[in-house]
Design a protein around this motif. Structure first.
Motif, short mmCIF file in Angstrom:
data_model
loop_
_atom_site.label_atom_id
_atom_site.label_comp_id
_atom_site.label_asym_id
_atom_site.label_seq_id
_atom_site.Cartn_x
_atom_site.Cartn_y
_atom_site.Cartn_z
N HIS A 1 0.63 -1.29 -0.03
CA HIS A 1 -0.07 0.22 0.09
C HIS A 1 0.85 1.21 -0.08
O HIS A 1 2.15 1.26 0.27
N GLN A 2 0.14 2.52 -0.14
CA GLN A 2 0.95 3.60 -0.35
C GLN A 2 1.91 4.09 0.88
O GLN A 2 2.79 4.25 0.74
N PRO A 3 1.36 3.95 2.16
CA PRO A 3 2.30 4.14 3.16
C PRO A 3 3.57 3.19 3.29
O PRO A 3 4.72 3.74 3.73
N PHE A 4 3.53 2.11 2.85
CA PHE A 4 4.48 1.18 2.74
C PHE A 4 5.61 1.73 1.80
O PHE A 4 6.99 1.73 2.21
N LEU A 5 5.08 2.07 0.72
CA LEU A 5 6.03 2.49 -0.54
C LEU A 5 6.34 3.79 -0.15
O LEU A 5 7.70 3.98 -0.35
N ASP A 6 5.88 4.72 0.71
CA ASP A 6 6.51 6.05 1.01
C ASP A 6 7.53 5.80 1.96
O ASP A 6 8.63 6.47 2.09
#
Length: 278
Positions: A94-99
Motif C-alpha cells: 500500500h501507499q504508506p509502505f511505499l512511502d
C-alpha cells in the motif's frame, strides 16, 4: 522470359512472407503499436496478489500485453528489484509502505494506481451501527503501530473519535486522540487475540487476516469497513521515469478491468474488494 518472371515473382512472395512474420513476433516492442506485443515483468508475492495478476495476465494477452509474473518471498525485494530495473512494475504494497521505502532507501518509484484492498473493519456481537454506540463502551484495537494506527484512522473517519489534525502520514496512537466523545475504554491488544475477545467487548477493530481466520466476512459482518478511498489500498508501483509510458497505463488498465474486478469479488468472497471506482 517466362522462367525469369517466375523467379522474380517467387522472390517477391518470399520477401512479403518474411515481412509479415516479423510483425507478428513477440518480445519487448516499441510502445504504441497495437500489432506488437509488449512484455512487462511484474513483481509480486505468492498468494492473493499473484492470483490477481494471473487474471490480469489473461486480459493483457487479449490486448497486446505479455505480463510476466515474478514472485518474491519478502516485502523488501520487490521494490529493490524495481528500482534496479530488474522488473518493470510491482504489485504487493500500500501507499504508506511505499512511502516509507522511498524515504528510507531513496527509491525513485511512483504509485500508478490502486489495485485491491483487504479491508480492516469494525465488528461487534452487541451493536449493528455507529448510531448504537454509547458512552463508556469497551473496545479493542491492535497493539502494533501499523495496524493500531490504521484502526484509529477508521474510528476517526467514522466520527467515533477525533485525532489530531496535524498527524499527516504519521501512524496515530491513542495519545493522538484529541476527542474521545463517547469516553470509550480502548484496549490495545495483540491482533490475533481480538476475534476471541469479541463476545466480551462492545466492538473491536479487527485486521483482515484475523477476521477471515475467525470466520468473519468483512463486507458482510463489519458495521464499519474501509472502502476504495483507504490509503491502505494496494497499488501498482513503477519507476518514476516510466510512469507516463503507454505500456504502463495499459498494464494498469488490465489490472483495473471489469474481468479482474469480478475475479476479486468471486475469488475472495468479501475479504477483498477492487480498490478503484468501477
Amino acid at each position: 522470359m517466362n522462367l525469369k518472371k517466375l523467379l522474380i515473382g517467387g522472390l517477391a512472395v518470399t520477401l512479403l512472407t518474411v515481412g509479415l512474420a516479423g510483425c507478428g513476433s513477440n518480445g519487448n516492442k516499441a510502445a504504441g503499436s497495437d500489432s506488437q506485443t509488449v512484455t512487462l515483468k511484474v513483481g509480486t508475492l505468492t498468494g492473493p496478489h499473484s492470483e490477481i495478476l494471473e487474471e490480469a495476465k489473461k486480459v493483457g494477452a487479449k490486448n497486446g500485453l505479455d505480463i510476466q509474473i515474478v514472485t518474491f518471498n519478502d516485502y523488501v525485494q520487490p521494490n529493490e528489484a524495481l528500482n534496479q530495473g530488474e522488473i518493470d512494475a510491482n504489485m504487493f504494497q500500500h501507499q504508506p509502505f511505499l512511502d516509507n521505502h522511498i524515504k528510507d532507501r531513496g527509491y525513485k518509484l511512483t504509485a500508478l494506481g490502486k489495485t485491491v484492498l483487504f479491508p480492516m473493519g469494525v465488528y461487534s456481537q452487541k451493536i449493528k451501527s455507529v448510531d448504537e454506540i454509547k458512552d463508556n463502551m469497551e473496545i479493542a484495537i491492535p497493539n502494533d503501530p501499523s495496524n493500531g494506527g490504521r484502526a484509529l484512522e477508521i474510528l476517526d473517519h467514522a466520527g467515533i473519535i477525533k485525532l489530531r489534525p496535524d498527524l499527516g502520514a504519521s501512524k496515530a496512537t491513542v495519545q493522538d486522540i484529541q476527542d474521545n466523545k463517547y469516553n470509550l475504554k480502548i484496549d490495545e491488544v495483540d491482533a490475533a487475540m481480538i476475534p476471541r475477545m469479541l463476545p466480551d467487548l462492545d466492538f473491536a477493530v479487527i485486521n483482515n487476516t484475523y477476521a477471515q481466520k475467525a470466520g468473519l466476512v468483512p463486507t458482510k459482518d463489519a458495521f464499519i469497513l474501509e472502502d476504495e478511498n483507504s490509503r491502505y489500498a494496494n497499488i501498482l508501483a513503477v519507476r518514476t521515469a516510466d510512469k507516463d509510458k503507454p505500456e504502463m497505463k495499459k498494464l494498469l488498465a488490465c489490472i483495473q478491468s471489469p474481468e479482474v474486478a469480478e475475479f476479486i469479488k468471486d475469488r475472495f468472497k468479501g475479504s477483498a474488494i477492487p480498490a478503484w471506482k468501477e
